[in-house]
Motif scaffolding. Structure first.
Motif, mmCIF file in Angstrom:
data_model
loop_
_atom_site.group_PDB
_atom_site.id
_atom_site.type_symbol
_atom_site.label_atom_id
_atom_site.label_comp_id
_atom_site.label_asym_id
_atom_site.label_seq_id
_atom_site.Cartn_x
_atom_site.Cartn_y
_atom_site.Cartn_z
ATOM 1 N N GLY A 49 -69.375 51.643 19.169
ATOM 2 C CA GLY A 49 -69.756 53.012 19.475
ATOM 3 C C GLY A 49 -70.922 53.464 18.629
ATOM 4 O O GLY A 49 -71.486 52.692 17.849
ATOM 5 N N LEU A 50 -71.277 54.704 18.800
ATOM 6 C CA LEU A 50 -72.402 55.274 18.071
ATOM 7 C C LEU A 50 -72.086 55.370 16.586
ATOM 8 O O LEU A 50 -70.915 55.439 16.188
ATOM 9 C CB LEU A 50 -72.729 56.660 18.622
ATOM 10 C CG LEU A 50 -73.230 56.692 20.065
ATOM 11 C CD1 LEU A 50 -73.306 58.123 20.569
ATOM 12 C CD2 LEU A 50 -74.576 56.021 20.162
ATOM 13 N N PRO A 51 -73.132 55.388 15.744
ATOM 14 C CA PRO A 51 -72.907 55.510 14.294
ATOM 15 C C PRO A 51 -72.190 56.825 13.935
ATOM 16 O O PRO A 51 -72.369 57.840 14.602
ATOM 17 C CB PRO A 51 -74.321 55.500 13.716
ATOM 18 C CG PRO A 51 -75.177 54.876 14.756
ATOM 19 C CD PRO A 51 -74.544 55.211 16.075
ATOM 20 N N ALA A 52 -71.402 56.753 12.894
ATOM 21 C CA ALA A 52 -70.711 57.923 12.323
ATOM 22 C C ALA A 52 -69.802 58.625 13.326
ATOM 23 O O ALA A 52 -69.760 59.846 13.394
ATOM 24 C CB ALA A 52 -71.735 58.907 11.744
ATOM 25 N N ARG A 53 -69.068 57.852 14.099
ATOM 26 C CA ARG A 53 -68.141 58.440 15.060
ATOM 27 C C ARG A 53 -66.684 58.137 14.736
ATOM 28 O O ARG A 53 -65.806 58.453 15.519
ATOM 29 C CB ARG A 53 -68.455 57.958 16.479
ATOM 30 C CG ARG A 53 -69.809 58.382 17.006
ATOM 31 C CD ARG A 53 -69.897 59.901 17.085
ATOM 32 N NE ARG A 53 -71.081 60.343 17.791
ATOM 33 C CZ ARG A 53 -72.169 60.818 17.205
ATOM 34 N NH1 ARG A 53 -72.234 60.900 15.902
ATOM 35 N NH2 ARG A 53 -73.178 61.210 17.933
ATOM 36 N N GLY A 54 -66.420 57.492 13.594
ATOM 37 C CA GLY A 54 -65.053 57.288 13.160
ATOM 38 C C GLY A 54 -64.462 55.920 13.444
ATOM 39 O O GLY A 54 -63.248 55.746 13.348
ATOM 40 N N LYS A 55 -65.292 54.957 13.790
ATOM 41 C CA LYS A 55 -64.772 53.607 14.086
ATOM 42 C C LYS A 55 -64.083 53.014 12.854
ATOM 43 O O LYS A 55 -62.989 52.475 12.960
ATOM 44 C CB LYS A 55 -65.916 52.688 14.541
ATOM 45 C CG LYS A 55 -66.572 53.116 15.840
ATOM 46 C CD LYS A 55 -67.747 52.246 16.184
ATOM 47 C CE LYS A 55 -68.883 52.339 15.209
ATOM 48 N NZ LYS A 55 -69.580 53.620 15.155
#
Length: 121
Positions: A49-55
Motif C-alpha cells: 500500500g501507500l507509504p505511512a498507511r499503517g502496514k
C-alpha cells in the motif's frame, strides 16, 4: 424498556463471523492445499500500500496476536532491506570511484613514462 447510551446502537462486527461454506467444503479445500503445497503449514501475508498507511503497525499487531495464539511469526520489511542494500551499493560505488582514480593515475604515469621513453629514442 429501551436501552439508551452508546451500547444501544453498537454493532457487533463478530456476529455471523463464521464461514458461510459447509464444513466438508472447507475440509476439501484444506486437503487440496495440503496436497499441492509441500509444507502447507506455512502462510505468507504480504502488506502492500501507500507509504505511512499503517502496514507496519498492522503487521506488528498481527505478529503479537499470532504469537499469543501460539504461532511462530516473522516480519520482513522490504523497505528496510532495500535501504540497507542501497547503502551497501553507495559504499561499493565509493570504492569503485577510488579504484577508478587509482587506475587513472597509474595510466597517466604509464603514459608519461612511455612519452619519456619515446623522447629518449
Amino acid at each position: 424498556m429501551a436501552s439508551s447510551g452508546p451500547q444501544a446502537d453498537a454493532v457487533d462486527y463478530y456476529d455471523n463471523a463464521r464461514s458461510t461454506l459447509p464444513d466438508e467444503v472447507v475440509r476439501k479445500k484444506l486437503a487440496t492445499r495440503s496436497a499441492l503445497t509441500p509444507d502447507s503449514a506455512k502462510l505468507i501475508l504480504a502488506m502492500v500500500g501507500l507509504p505511512a498507511r499503517g502496514k507496519s503497525v498492522i503487521a506488528h499487531k498481527l505478529t503479537a496476536f499470532l504469537g499469543w495464539s501460539g504461532h511462530r511469526t516473522r516480519i520482513f520489511n522490504a523497505g528496510q532491506l532495500r535501504r540497507r542494500s542501497s547503502t551497501d551499493l553507495e559504499q561499493m560505488a565509493d570504492g569503485l570511484a577510488q579504484q577508478e582514480e587509482k587506475q587513472a593515475t597509474a595510466e597517466a604515469a604509464a603514459a608519461a613514462e612511455a612519452a619519456a621513453a619515446i623522447e629518449e629514442a
